[in-house]
Design an enzyme around this catalytic site. Structure first.
Site, short mmCIF file in Angstrom:
data_model
loop_
_atom_site.label_atom_id
_atom_site.label_comp_id
_atom_site.label_asym_id
_atom_site.label_seq_id
_atom_site.Cartn_x
_atom_site.Cartn_y
_atom_site.Cartn_z
N HIS B 67 -45.29 58.94 34.56
CA HIS B 67 -44.96 60.35 34.67
C HIS B 67 -46.16 61.16 35.18
CE1 HIS B 67 -44.90 64.39 32.66
NE2 HIS B 67 -43.76 64.46 33.30
N GLU B 70 -46.48 60.69 38.80
CA GLU B 70 -45.47 61.51 39.49
C GLU B 70 -46.03 62.93 39.73
OE1 GLU B 70 -42.73 64.61 38.05
OE2 GLU B 70 -41.99 62.82 37.02
N HIS B 71 -46.61 63.53 38.69
CA HIS B 71 -47.20 64.86 38.84
C HIS B 71 -48.30 64.86 39.91
CE1 HIS B 71 -46.13 67.71 35.41
NE2 HIS B 71 -45.29 66.72 35.27
N GLU B 142 -46.35 70.46 28.73
CA GLU B 142 -45.00 69.87 28.87
C GLU B 142 -44.65 69.08 27.61
OE1 GLU B 142 -44.55 67.34 32.31
OE2 GLU B 142 -42.38 67.18 32.07
#
Lengths: 426, 427
Positions: B67, B70-71, B142
């Site tokens: 993840h 991905e960022h 997040e």
């Protein structure tokens, strides 16, 4: 080329809109029932569509009714409540497969129109009201629905900001009604509200899909027979914005991990105004997208938040900012956000940013009309505002916005309320 | 280029496997304004133990790294790729699941330019220590946001209760502690291993000239060089068939309780048509038992144990599978007990042919409705393809499911030892 081929006519007191298109595999039929948002009616109105979607005269048991939807190839029926400005809108949607994609050739569209008309016009009754058991069951569900906002901290903070900001306007009311008004609703009082609604409310019916207009007209005429209209309620008069005094700051504490910062501004511009397009471009540069000032300055530069965005309440003329931050970053985030408003007022944005924003807005509108539901929402905005802005005019309006107009809008924007949901003190 | 026709659905799909191994699928949709493209790698949060490309030994990487990667792919030396997309009128996004990382855009103009941006940014990593550190703050927020989200906590709590050691139990974003261990070098290791074109799939749906589009993609890929493709070696610890714990209760600052019941798949090794048939059959079974037209649903609703948030779903991948049922409730214990007893008392012989036919009709109609959505088609097609299944086989396969299939699945799937419960209750 015309983007949307919408035809409108009035029949039996209903405004019918047909939009033929062959791009979908289903046909969508939506009822929109509008009346002014009022303290007195908001809760009874909020429960009504949920009672209606339980059953109809011809399928009186909820499980029978749902089984019939399954038989119609999983026709989906959904209801909800929304606010557009100071209007309270009931939506009832039915989406049904187009039989040309099935091996079976059951005429599904007619059955869908018939069923939706029954949901609106032929509910199950008992004595002088709806079925008591159904109403009681839905009262419980409504209370739970109203209460569930508290458990979703993002929604809760948004709702609390509106309550504080619009404390003296009907807009403070939640479209789902008020919990302490639920218990008083009875099967009879709800039924009498319902009968009155059919006679007085503004009702629109949208049909989108691979439809033949003559055929649809015939079905609508056959199934949608409303009682005679009387004393029709007109669109609610827009309440003048309250006189601005000093901006308000509200801090609320709860046992949570992340703070929710929501800021409300008055834009003094709504959907029907000429400056509305400039407001949309303003919002795009300010906080509407991932290239916007809020995203870049709050998230990318300072790493203060995962989300920092703004949106416009088109019919009420509000600009709403939302962000999730560490409790300790409150002052810093508020300062940065207000600096971005100030930068907008000073005209600190380039022609490049303006054209970038226009391109993204245009993209967003065209994408919205690629779904039947989005298309209907876009068209219905015109009805609520009593203006006639075809989608082409909207796109052109956005395209023609000038730097000066954006600055003009920026200067009209006034800070109203800063709301912060923060943690409990240690 | 291979053309696959779906006559009944009036759709044509075009496919080609490029020289570098990339699978490309094009689905033209006339009448739509929007083009939606996803560029997906078969790499998700569960892939935390693997042999890095060109090496021999297994490594374990920090939780949440897929993840995080991905960022970070969105940031380049010249700035943020989001900016490039929006200058071209597009909106871009990405998501990481247990098994996939997808990058996507949608736009109604400049489609080729946007497609080029998509392929180029995903295939040109740029990580520095400084930008990696900065991202820790954003992802930290997040993670904190999800900690306050009762639905997410109930969902993940249930998965944690089901699994002893399978990494599906690890939160996709990781923890603030685990992401603090991520470095630019560990990001490059993951990137090199999993972002090889032979581990990726490009799906484009929208109005287009398919030959031009395919040529454009080939030209773009031909300009780039990649290492020889190697088979990716992943490792998962042995996972018992039993559940990790029977019941978990989380106390949160909420007014309404939530209750989720999970059923763990005991032998999650199915792939291809076998998995497709299995997941459709489990879904039909859940619909028969708990769909809005079922007596059970009506009874639970009438008794005030569920409301409109009640939902159920089945997830099946190579290596793990589970069903989950539940929603908001005022009586979590009672709901858990009722759901479990409905499942256990279910007699597959009680189903009638016409009930099955009704649910099949419902599923076929829902599938048609889903095909209105370019997002659904692209995302689901990719998931199916990564499991060697074909999205467009859903309707024919649904039509073939028999009462005998349902009975077999019910017998195999519904077992008391596979049940677990997770509740969120007010503090």
């Amino acid at each position: 080329m015309k983007l949307v081929d919408e035809r409108t006519y009035t029949l039996n007191g209903i405004n019918v809109h047909t939009i033929p298109t062959n791009k979908f595999k289903t046909n969508t039929i939506v009822l929109k029932v509008k009346a002014p948002l009022s303290e007195e009616d908001v809760t009874v109105r909020a429960i009504l569509p949920y009672v209606l979607q339980n059953a109809t005269e011809s399928h009186p048991q909820p499980s029978q009714f749902r089984a019939y939807l399954d038989e119609l190839y999983g026709a989906s029926l959904a209801v909800d409540l929304s606010k557009k400005g100071e209007d309270h809108i009931i939506s009832i949607r039915l989406e049904i497969a187009n039989e040309k994609f099935l091996k079976d050739s059951t005429p599904l569209l007619e059955k869908g129109i018939e069923l939706l008309s029954e949901v609106l016009l032929k509910p199950v009754t008992e004595g002088n009201g709806f079925k008591t058991a159904t109403v009681e069951k839905e009262k419980r569900a409504l209370k739970q629905r109203i209460q569930s906002v508290y458990d979703d901290k993002m929604r809760y903070a948004s709702q609390r900001l509106i309550e504080e900001m619009c404390a003296e306007e009907p807009y403070r009311l939640s479209a789902n009604g008020e919990k302490d008004k639920v218990e008083a609703i009875t099967a009879e009082s709800l039924y009498s509200y319902y009968q009155n609604m059919l006679k007085t409310n503004d009702i629109h019916l949208y049909l989108v899909g691979d439809i033949k207009e003559e055929e649809v007209d015939e079905y609508v005429k056959k199934y949608f027979v409303l009682p005679d209209q009387e004393n029709k309620v007109t669109s609610s008069i827009q309440q003048p914005n309250k006189d601005m005094t000093e901006p308000n700051e509200v801090i609320e504490r709860q046992d949570i991990k992340q703070g929710k910062l929501n800021i409300g501004y008055r834009t003094n511009v709504t959907f029907k105004d000429d400056l509305y397009y400039a407001l949309q471009v303003f919002n795009g540069i300010f906080g509407g997208f991932s290239h916007s000032k809020l995203f870049i300055n709050v998230r990318e530069k300072e790493s203060l938040a995962y989300y920092a965005a703004s949106r416009v309440e088109s019919h009420k003329g509000l600009l709403l900012v939302m962000s999730g931050i560490d409790f300790s970053n409150y002052e810093k985030a508020v300062t940065i956000i207000n600096q971005q408003i100030e930068a907008m007022k000073q005209g600190e944005y380039t022609n490049g940013e303006i054209s970038q924003t226009k391109a993204v807005i245009k993209n967003q509108i065209l994408e919205t009309i690629d779904t039947a539901r989005g298309l209907i929402e876009v068209l219905y905005n015109n009805e609520v505002s009593e203006v006639d802005k075809p989608i082409e005019a909207f796109l052109e309006g956005v395209e023609n916005v000038t730097k000066e107009e954006i600055q003009e809008v920026a200067k009209m924007i006034e800070l109203d309320t800063t709301y912060f949901l923060t943690g409990k003190e240690a | 280029m291979e053309k696959i026709e779906f006559k009944q659905l009036e759709e044509n799909l075009y496919h080609e496997t490029l020289d570098n191994g990339l699978e490309v699928y094009l689905l033209p949709k006339s009448g739509f304004h929007k083009t939606y493209a996803t560029f997906t790698t078969k790499y998700g949060s569960i892939d935390n133990k693997f042999v890095p490309l060109g090496e021999d030994d297994f490594v374990t990487v920090p939780d949440g790294i897929a993840h995080f990667l991905e960022h970070k792919l969105f940031e380049k030396e010249h700035g943020d790729v989001f900016q490039d997309f929006s200058k071209q009128g597009a909106s871009a996004n990405a998501f990481t699941s247990f098994t996939r990382t997808a990058y996507l855009f949608s736009s109604t103009s400049n489609v080729e330019k946007n497609l080029e941006t998509l392929m180029d940014f995903v295939q040109a990593p740029y990580f520095t220590e400084k930008t990696v550190e900065k991202e820790k703050g954003i992802i930290g927020q997040e993670i904190t946001m999800y900690e306050d989200n009762a639905d997410w906590r109930a969902y993940f709590g249930l998965i944690e209760s089901m699994f002893h050691s399978h990494p599906v139990k690890i939160d996709i974003a990781g923890t603030i502690d685990s992401i603090s261990k991520i470095t630019k070098d560990s990001l490059y290791t993951c990137y090199e291993t999993f972002y090889h074109p032979s581990n990726m799939l490009l799906f484009i749906v929208g109005p287009m000239d398919t030959s031009e589009m395919m040529q454009f993609i080939k030209d773009n890929q031909a300009k780039k060089t990649f290492k020889e493709k190697e088979e990716i070696k992943r490792q998962f610890d042995e996972e018992p068939t039993s559940v990790n714990e029977k019941k978990k209760v989380l106390k949160m600052n909420v007014h309404t309780s939530k209750c989720m019941v999970g059923i763990k798949e005991s032998n999650p090794t199915k792939q291809g048509p076998e998995l497709l048939k299995h997941e459709l059959t489990v879904n039909i079974l859940l619909d028969l038992l708990f769909g809005k037209s079922s007596d059970h649903y009506q009874k639970l609703y009438d008794d005030g144990l569920i409301d409109e948030t009640f939902a159920y779903d089945y997830t099946g991948e190579n290596g793990f599978g589970f069903a989950m049922l539940g929603g908001d409730t005022s009586e979590p214990d009672k709901l858990a007990e009722r759901v479990q007893s409905i499942l256990l008392q279910f007699d597959p012989n009680s189903i009638e042919e016409q009930e099955l036919e009704r649910i099949k009709k419902k599923k076929i109609g829902s599938f048609l409705r889903a095909l209105n959505s370019p997002e659904f088609i692209a995302n689901q097609f990719t998931r199916y393809a990564f499991n060697n299944m074909d999205l467009f086989e859903v309707t024919p396969q649904l039509e073939k499911i028999t009462l005998e299939d349902l009975k077999a699945v019910a017998k195999d799937f519904i077992k008391e030892e596979a049940f677990t419960t997770c509740q969120v209750v007010p503090k």
